[in-house]
Design a protein around this motif. Structure first.
Motif, PDB file in Angstrom:
ATOM      1  N   LEU A  54       0.888  -1.267   0.083  1.00 49.29           N
ATOM      2  CA  LEU A  54      -0.003  -0.038  -0.055  1.00 49.29           C
ATOM      3  C   LEU A  54       0.893   1.253   0.079  1.00 49.29           C
ATOM      4  CD1 LEU A  54      -2.784   1.040   0.075  1.00 49.29           C
ATOM      5  CD2 LEU A  54      -2.754   0.864   2.535  1.00 49.29           C
ATOM      6  N   LEU A  55       1.873   1.322   0.713  1.00 52.04           N
ATOM      7  CA  LEU A  55       2.652   2.292   0.758  1.00 52.04           C
ATOM      8  C   LEU A  55       3.514   2.508  -0.618  1.00 52.04           C
ATOM      9  CD1 LEU A  55       3.721   4.326   2.991  1.00 52.04           C
ATOM     10  CD2 LEU A  55       5.853   3.033   3.351  1.00 52.04           C
ATOM     11  N   SER A  56       3.855   1.597  -1.211  1.00 50.83           N
ATOM     12  CA  SER A  56       4.395   1.725  -2.576  1.00 50.83           C
ATOM     13  C   SER A  56       3.342   2.364  -3.589  1.00 50.83           C
ATOM     14  CB  SER A  56       4.944   0.370  -3.054  1.00 50.83           C
ATOM     15  OG  SER A  56       3.822  -0.504  -3.209  1.00 50.83           O
ATOM     16  N   ILE A  57       2.097   1.979  -3.335  1.00 45.97           N
ATOM     17  CA  ILE A  57       1.177   2.710  -4.321  1.00 45.97           C
ATOM     18  C   ILE A  57       0.751   3.893  -3.776  1.00 45.97           C
ATOM     19  CG2 ILE A  57      -1.332   2.365  -4.951  1.00 45.97           C
ATOM     20  CD1 ILE A  57      -1.118  -0.357  -4.701  1.00 45.97           C
ATOM     21  N   LEU A  58       0.798   4.390  -2.413  1.00 47.07           N
ATOM     22  CA  LEU A  58       0.511   5.691  -2.199  1.00 47.07           C
ATOM     23  C   LEU A  58       1.587   6.670  -2.399  1.00 47.07           C
ATOM     24  CD1 LEU A  58      -2.067   5.366   0.568  1.00 47.07           C
ATOM     25  CD2 LEU A  58      -2.462   5.871  -1.711  1.00 47.07           C
ATOM     26  N   GLN A  59       2.840   6.156  -2.009  1.00 49.35           N
ATOM     27  CA  GLN A  59       4.078   7.085  -2.264  1.00 49.35           C
ATOM     28  C   GLN A  59       4.101   7.917  -3.447  1.00 49.35           C
ATOM     29  OE1 GLN A  59       7.076   5.512   0.271  1.00 49.35           O
ATOM     30  NE2 GLN A  59       8.587   6.685  -0.910  1.00 49.35           N
ATOM     31  N   PRO A  60       4.009   7.229  -4.485  1.00 53.30           N
ATOM     32  CA  PRO A  60       4.270   8.160  -5.917  1.00 53.30           C
ATOM     33  C   PRO A  60       3.053   9.162  -5.916  1.00 53.30           C
ATOM     34  CG  PRO A  60       3.874   6.103  -6.606  1.00 53.30           C
ATOM     35  CD  PRO A  60       3.729   6.014  -4.991  1.00 53.30           C
ATOM     36  N   LEU A  61       2.026   9.046  -5.100  1.00 54.31           N
ATOM     37  CA  LEU A  61       1.280  10.093  -5.239  1.00 54.31           C
ATOM     38  C   LEU A  61       1.708  11.329  -4.733  1.00 54.31           C
ATOM     39  CD1 LEU A  61      -2.114  10.947  -5.643  1.00 54.31           C
ATOM     40  CD2 LEU A  61      -2.224  10.392  -3.153  1.00 54.31           C
ATOM     41  N   VAL A  62       2.518  11.307  -3.355  1.00 55.01           N
ATOM     42  CA  VAL A  62       2.819  12.391  -2.706  1.00 55.01           C
ATOM     43  C   VAL A  62       4.080  12.781  -3.299  1.00 55.01           C
ATOM     44  CG1 VAL A  62       3.141  13.261  -0.381  1.00 55.01           C
ATOM     45  CG2 VAL A  62       1.692  11.390  -0.732  1.00 55.01           C
ATOM     46  N   SER A  63       5.124  11.882  -3.578  1.00 55.48           N
ATOM     47  CA  SER A  63       6.257  12.209  -4.018  1.00 55.48           C
ATOM     48  C   SER A  63       6.380  12.815  -5.784  1.00 55.48           C
ATOM     49  CB  SER A  63       7.284  11.325  -3.651  1.00 55.48           C
ATOM     50  OG  SER A  63       6.931  10.067  -4.487  1.00 55.48           O
ATOM     51  N   HIS A  64       5.827  12.028  -6.305  1.00 60.92           N
ATOM     52  CA  HIS A  64       5.853  12.051  -7.745  1.00 60.92           C
ATOM     53  C   HIS A  64       4.637  12.657  -8.363  1.00 60.92           C
ATOM     54  CE1 HIS A  64       9.581  10.114  -7.569  1.00 60.92           C
ATOM     55  NE2 HIS A  64       8.936   8.978  -7.314  1.00 60.92           N
ATOM     56  N   SER A  65       3.575  12.917  -7.624  1.00 59.75           N
ATOM     57  CA  SER A  65       2.397  13.516  -8.072  1.00 59.75           C
ATOM     58  C   SER A  65       1.627  12.644  -9.161  1.00 59.75           C
ATOM     59  CB  SER A  65       2.489  14.927  -8.861  1.00 59.75           C
ATOM     60  OG  SER A  65       3.107  15.697  -7.712  1.00 59.75           O
ATOM     61  N   GLU A  66       1.654  11.114  -9.160  1.00 61.78           N
ATOM     62  CA  GLU A  66       0.579  10.488  -9.840  1.00 61.78           C
ATOM     63  C   GLU A  66      -0.510  10.054  -9.163  1.00 61.78           C
ATOM     64  OE1 GLU A  66       4.717   8.397 -11.454  1.00 61.78           O
ATOM     65  OE2 GLU A  66       3.276   7.116 -10.611  1.00 61.78           O
ATOM     66  N   SER A  67      -1.565   9.958 -10.091  1.00 60.44           N
ATOM     67  CA  SER A  67      -2.800   9.635  -9.531  1.00 60.44           C
ATOM     68  C   SER A  67      -2.838   8.062  -9.725  1.00 60.44           C
ATOM     69  CB  SER A  67      -3.994  10.256 -10.455  1.00 60.44           C
ATOM     70  OG  SER A  67      -4.096  11.556 -10.114  1.00 60.44           O
ATOM     71  N   THR A  68      -3.476   7.454  -8.489  1.00 58.77           N
ATOM     72  CA  THR A  68      -3.563   6.140  -8.443  1.00 58.77           C
ATOM     73  C   THR A  68      -4.785   5.650  -7.977  1.00 58.77           C
ATOM     74  OG1 THR A  68      -2.564   5.752  -6.386  1.00 58.77           O
ATOM     75  CG2 THR A  68      -1.257   5.661  -8.410  1.00 58.77           C
ATOM     76  N   LEU A  84      -4.443   0.666   6.720  1.00 59.67           N
ATOM     77  CA  LEU A  84      -4.529   1.971   5.929  1.00 59.67           C
ATOM     78  C   LEU A  84      -4.156   3.177   6.956  1.00 59.67           C
ATOM     79  CD1 LEU A  84      -5.648   3.447   3.402  1.00 59.67           C
ATOM     80  CD2 LEU A  84      -7.782   3.613   4.465  1.00 59.67           C
ATOM     81  N   LYS A  85      -4.511   2.964   8.110  1.00 58.84           N
ATOM     82  CA  LYS A  85      -4.109   4.012   9.246  1.00 58.84           C
ATOM     83  C   LYS A  85      -2.760   4.313   9.336  1.00 58.84           C
ATOM     84  CE  LYS A  85      -7.239   4.451  12.957  1.00 58.84           C
ATOM     85  NZ  LYS A  85      -7.663   3.848  14.350  1.00 58.84           N
ATOM     86  N   CYS A  86      -2.196   3.027   9.468  1.00 58.24           N
ATOM     87  CA  CYS A  86      -0.577   2.962   9.730  1.00 58.24           C
ATOM     88  C   CYS A  86      -0.117   3.513   8.491  1.00 58.24           C
ATOM     89  CB  CYS A  86      -0.173   1.645   9.968  1.00 58.24           C
ATOM     90  SG  CYS A  86      -0.356   1.055  11.500  1.00 58.24           S
ATOM     91  N   THR A  87      -0.391   3.369   7.299  1.00 56.11           N
ATOM     92  CA  THR A  87       0.331   3.899   6.090  1.00 56.11           C
ATOM     93  C   THR A  87       0.113   5.355   6.013  1.00 56.11           C
ATOM     94  OG1 THR A  87      -0.557   1.718   5.201  1.00 56.11           O
ATOM     95  CG2 THR A  87       0.503   3.111   3.698  1.00 56.11           C
ATOM     96  N   LEU A  88      -1.339   5.577   6.280  1.00 51.03           N
ATOM     97  CA  LEU A  88      -1.474   7.383   6.174  1.00 51.03           C
ATOM     98  C   LEU A  88      -0.354   7.883   7.161  1.00 51.03           C
ATOM     99  CD1 LEU A  88      -5.212   7.455   5.678  1.00 51.03           C
ATOM    100  CD2 LEU A  88      -3.390   7.821   4.045  1.00 51.03           C
ATOM    101  N   LYS A  89      -0.327   7.305   8.403  1.00 51.84           N
ATOM    102  CA  LYS A  89       0.615   7.942   9.357  1.00 51.84           C
ATOM    103  C   LYS A  89       2.069   8.092   8.773  1.00 51.84           C
ATOM    104  CE  LYS A  89       0.979   8.916  13.942  1.00 51.84           C
ATOM    105  NZ  LYS A  89       1.149   8.148  15.257  1.00 51.84           N
ATOM    106  N   GLU A  90       2.354   6.917   8.240  1.00 48.04           N
ATOM    107  CA  GLU A  90       3.686   6.662   7.909  1.00 48.04           C
ATOM    108  C   GLU A  90       3.849   7.861   6.832  1.00 48.04           C
ATOM    109  OE1 GLU A  90       5.339   2.914   8.132  1.00 48.04           O
ATOM    110  OE2 GLU A  90       6.580   3.356   6.794  1.00 48.04           O
ATOM    111  N   LEU A  91       2.968   7.840   5.786  1.00 51.78           N
ATOM    112  CA  LEU A  91       3.275   9.060   4.821  1.00 51.78           C
ATOM    113  C   LEU A  91       3.354  10.281   5.432  1.00 51.78           C
ATOM    114  CD1 LEU A  91       0.860   8.051   1.898  1.00 51.78           C
ATOM    115  CD2 LEU A  91       3.147   8.287   1.965  1.00 51.78           C
TER     116      LEU A  91
END
Lengths: 492, 474
Positions: A54-68, A84-91
């Motif tokens: 999940l982190l690998s999917i959401l990370q490009p959103l924040v770092s490279h601005s890609e919609s997923t 999901l909660k943990c991932t969002l917090k880590e992000l």
């Protein structure tokens, strides 16, 4: 005193330790409140792969601005929301310079497209995105102003993450307006969004229409239950231990933690959890187990009550029409003994402080009691046990009729049941139960209300109340014949 | 054991702890009183009390099950209203509030009245609305922010809008600042609540088992006393009441275990039992003689308790008697429609032909007579009005010739009495809902049973059995 003291000081509890009563009370309440709290991060056990994915999917959103977009799929209680909660917090921690917005909608509440859009707009409004003060009512206007707001967010490079809980219920909407709109946003470069769906149906993607499905990225993260009872034991132990910190109540917390550790090494306890593991692996049920176990009063009173119940049941067998003084005595003793017990439990001292001579730390018996309460096997039996003899007789008569008519068409109604019942009363020779039809009708209607007898008809007839039953209405029985036999045997 | 030392340490602590202890002791006292009031429910009360708390929510909703009059509603209400220090609670009876909108508005209404504020009604059209209006209705100043919702007769929640019941389970998850705990009270076991597959959360179930006979007797004797019938005999009444309860309740118990029903019957019948003792016919010391005198009345009571017939001068009289309100031709129409419903049309010719047929029926005809066994379960069938009128004229003779307005009005009154219903009513085998305006060509069905028809026929007098004899082969 510590922060725990101030919050839960006013609460009444049964478990009192003789030397330092208040703090042990707080240990228990602390554990119970952490079980269900929204603000704590749940500890993740054996969910690392899912979290990484999940982190690998959401990370490009924040770092490279890609919609997923992605979908978290798994049965209830497998940890989807927790991950999901943990991932969002880590992000948030990793990219603290960039902020992102999270919008949550739930399929149970917002299944209509307009409702969902309204909710999204409301949540974005509170996150201070430029949106009109008055929320428009129609779908077109809502989508227009939402698009404006999202464009603004893209310019600020703050991605918006949409969390769609109960994703499959959104797909049940006619023409799937909301899903189509949201997934369409991903394809367009003016918006920076991510859509995370959470569902417990494994075929959630099949429910999507073709045009919606084509816009969906088809990445699914699968969640499964814990594999072995040992993993479950680790999770439970983490839930019950109190994290130690350098406060002045360390010795009580240590005492609690030690007790928890010994409990988890107890063989009986491990066996109990392992057998329960065969029934269910849903973590929420284990949370119920812990809640009930920690809420239970200590065990000594239970033994006394068992003796009283034995006396009561033996007196039940010996009651007759013309009673003697013995049964009256036993009966009154039942009432008085419960009164005595509760007075014993709440003996007050001159200062108004109540002492109880029972240990407060959780024991294996508590968990056994909790398991018996939480498991539902007894309810049909309880239901049958609580029926009067007349009602039970009607049920048995219906069972006999159905057994006899097994080859022919299974057509049973009240008239036939009543005749069968009267016949069997004649054969058995008991006269005092040969009652009028109206009395039996009343018992029959009670059985229909309890849904032991189901009228044969459309599915809508299940649960519809307020229909007067006719004598000729075809009836089906909803209980298993074995259950009825067991209940009758235990009665007599 | 540790009391003296702890009390010493107690006096040196702050005022806060003292008031807390006072609150605790008061709570304990109330709980103790509750347990005395509901003698056999100690386990359930303890468990419920520990699950209900003002600061935290249990992970799942609580379901309280048990038969009627086992004390579920009373215990839950006393616990929430009086004992647990819950500020925000709402009690919803799902029979009174039968739609989702009503329930949500009522919850908001009751919650707005907590803390001594004035209750205000607001509109709430859907769950989404409810979620937004809820936090503003309940203001928070401290941590005690759990809202407890009690849904009584919760089985009705299944029939409301779809997804209402599961969304109640998830309310706490969706709301950010508010913690909601739902308590469902129902007679049905929790298995009956699963319609959508597994529920979003499992329930914690607390079962209230029904009382056994000794427990029921003890409870009635302790808590229910009859109103004294006469001042002179109060001492005797007090002596006789416990024995009366025990004897009568043991007779009623096999048919009906509901505590409320038993109490009602006992209170109705108590004057009848007392009457020989008061009038001096039977010496009150001889209880067995008293009971023997009472026995025939008791048998009548047993057979009639479901209809709640009133006692008139020591005997039981039915409230309404349709036999007396029907005119003679109405009774004939009723009998004719019963015959039309229950006797199959193939036998019509043999039964009702007015001209006496001189032909001897052949053996074939005789065998076909009995081959039409009665319909399974005695289910009535539809008949047309013309057939019923033909039967009517054959059994009633020429005296019953009436014009169409007369028999139309009679059939209408029978329909309104639910003795006949039309085919256009919904679910004819279940509901008798006659629709306004039945036509000449519609089919009718007779809903009365054999016992009633027999009574009607005997009152005329008319012998119905010879027509029904063909239904039962020898």
């Amino acid at each position: 005193s510590s922060g725990i003291n101030a919050e839960y000081g006013g609460e009444m509890d049964y478990n009192h330790f003789s030397t330092t009563p208040e703090t042990l009370l707080q240990c228990r309440t602390y554990v119970l409140s952490q079980l269900n709290s929204k603000h704590t991060l749940p500890p993740l056990v054996s969910l690392e792969t899912q979290k990484e994915k999940l982190l690998s999917i959401l990370q490009p959103l924040v770092s490279h601005s890609e919609s997923t977009s992605t979908l978290l799929v798994g049965q209830r209680g497998t940890g989807k929301k927790a991950v999901l909660k943990c991932t969002l917090k880590e992000l948030q921690e990793r990219f603290y310079l960039r902020r992102f917005f999270v919008v949550r909608i739930n399929g149970l509440f917002h299944c209509r497209g307009v409702d969902g859009m309204c909710e999204i707009v409301r949540q974005l409004q509170s996150l201070s995105l430029p949106l009109p003060q008055k929320i428009p009512a129609s779908f077109q206007e809502l989508s227009a102003c939402l698009k404006d707001a999202l464009q603004f967010a893209k310019i600020e490079t703050s991605p918006v993450i949409f969390v769609l809980e109960e994703f499959d219920l959104f797909a049940l909407e006619k023409q799937q307006y909301l899903l189509y709109f949201l997934l369409d946003l991903i394809q367009q470069p003016e918006y920076l969004v991510a859509i995370v769906g959470i569902s417990c149906r494994f075929d959630a993607v099949e429910l999507l229409e073709k045009r919606v499905r084509s816009r969906f990225s088809e990445t699914q993260i699968l969640f499964t239950y814990v594999d072995t009872p040992l993993d479950m034991l680790t999770i439970l132990k983490n839930m019950m231990l109190i994290p130690t910190n350098s406060h002045n109540t360390t010795d009580v917390i240590e005492c609690w933690n030690n007790n928890v550790n010994t409990l988890f090494e107890n063989e009986n306890f491990i066996h109990l959890i392992s057998t329960y593991f065969n029934i269910s692996r849903d973590l929420r049920e284990y949370k119920n187990l812990i809640t009930v176990a920690l809420s239970k009063v200590g065990g000594s009173a239970k033994k006394k009550r068992n003796k009283v119940h034995e006396a009561g049941s033996s007196s039940q067998r010996s009651t007759s029409l013309h009673s003697n003084n013995d049964t009256i005595g036993i009966v009154d003793r039942i009432i008085n003994s419960t009164v005595e017990e509760s007075t014993q439990n709440t003996q007050s001292t001159p200062t108004g402080f109540h002492t109880l001579s029972r240990v407060s730390l959780p024991t294996f018996e508590d968990f056994e009691f909790a398991r018996n309460t939480v498991l539902e096997e007894d309810h049909t039996f309880q239901l049958l046990n609580s029926l009067s003899v007349l009602e039970l007789g009607l049920v048995v008569a219906c069972k006999r009729l159905l057994e006899r008519q097994r080859q022919a068409n299974l057509f049973v109604n009240f008239k036939l049941i009543y005749e069968e019942f009267i016949n069997s009363m004649d054969i058995a020779g008991t006269k005092h139960l040969k009652l009028d039809k109206s009395v039996c009708m009343k018992a029959f209607e009670h059985l229909v209300f309890l849904e032991i007898f189901l009228p044969v008809g459309s599915v809508k007839s299940i649960g519809s109340v307020g229909r007067p039953t006719s004598e000729y209405q075809a009836i089906n029985i909803s209980l298993d014949f074995n259950d009825i036999e067991v209940a009758v045997k235990k009665r007599s | 054991m540790a009391t003296p030392s702890s009390s010493q340490t107690r006096t040196t602590t702050t005022m806060d702890n003292d008031t807390n202890n006072n609150k605790i002791s008061k709570q304990r006292q109330l709980l103790h009183d509750l347990i005395i009031h509901y003698p056999t429910r100690q386990d359930q009360i303890h468990l419920l009390f520990s699950l209900i708390s003002p600061t935290r929510t249990p992970p799942s909703p609580i379901m309280v099950t048990g038969h009627t009059s086992t004390g579920k509603t009373m215990v839950v209400k006393s616990l929430i209203y009086d004992i647990a220090n819950v500020r925000f609670h709402a009690y919803i009876d799902c029979i009174i509030f039968s739609t989702q909108k009503d329930i949500l508005e009522e919850i908001l209404f009751q919650l707005s009245g907590s803390d001594g504020r004035v209750k205000t009604r607001q509109r709430c059209s859907s769950l989404v609305d409810f979620i937004h209006k809820l936090p503003s209705t309940v203001n928070y100043s401290n941590e005690e922010n759990t809202i407890h919702l009690i849904f009584d007769k919760a089985e009705r929640l299944r029939n409301m809008e779809s997804h209402f019941l599961p969304s109640l389970f998830c309310l706490s998850d969706v709301l950010e600042t508010v913690k909601v705990n739902c308590i469902f009270i129902s007679e049905l076991p929790p298995e009956k609540f699963r319609f959508y597959g597994p529920l979003p959360k499992e329930l914690i179930t607390i079962c209230f088992p029904n009382f056994s006979l000794p427990e029921a007797i003890a409870i009635i004797r302790k808590f229910y006393k009859p109103s004294p019938t006469s001042l002179a005999h109060t001492e005797m009444e007090e002596r006789l009441w416990p024995l009366f309860v025990e004897a009568t309740a043991s007779v009623i118990f096999p048919s009906c275990r509901e505590l409320r029903e038993i109490i009602h019957i006992l209170q109705d019948v108590w004057p009848v039992y007392l009457e020989p003792a008061i009038s001096g016919r039977v010496k009150d010391k001889e209880q067995s003689a008293l009971f023997l005198a009472f026995k025939p009345q008791l048998v009548k009571v047993l057979n009639n308790f479901s209809t709640r017939d009133t006692l008139v001068e020591g005997t039981l009289v039915a409230q309404t008697d349709p036999l007396q309100t029907l005119p003679l031709d109405g009774k004939f129409i009723l009998i004719a429609s019963y015959l039309a419903s229950h006797v199959p049309p193939t036998l019509d010719k043999t039964l009702y032909s007015i001209e006496q047929s001189k032909k001897k029926s052949s053996k074939k005809e005789k065998s076909t007579r009995f081959s039409n066994k009665k319909q399974e379960g005695g289910v009535p069938s539809f008949f047309s009005i013309e057939r019923m009128l033909a039967i009517l004229y054959s059994i009633g003779g020429k005296n019953l010739m009436m014009d169409s307005s007369r028999h139309n009005s009679l059939i209408s009154s029978l329909i309104s009495l639910n003795l006949i219903s039309t085919s256009r009513s919904k679910n004819v085998n279940g509901i008798n809902e006659p629709l306004v305006g039945w036509g000449w060509s519609s089919k009718l069905i007779c809903q009365a049973d054999y016992g009633f028809i027999n009574q009607v026929a005997k009152s005329i007098p008319f012998y119905i059995d010879k027509y029904l004899a063909l239904l039962y082969p020898p």
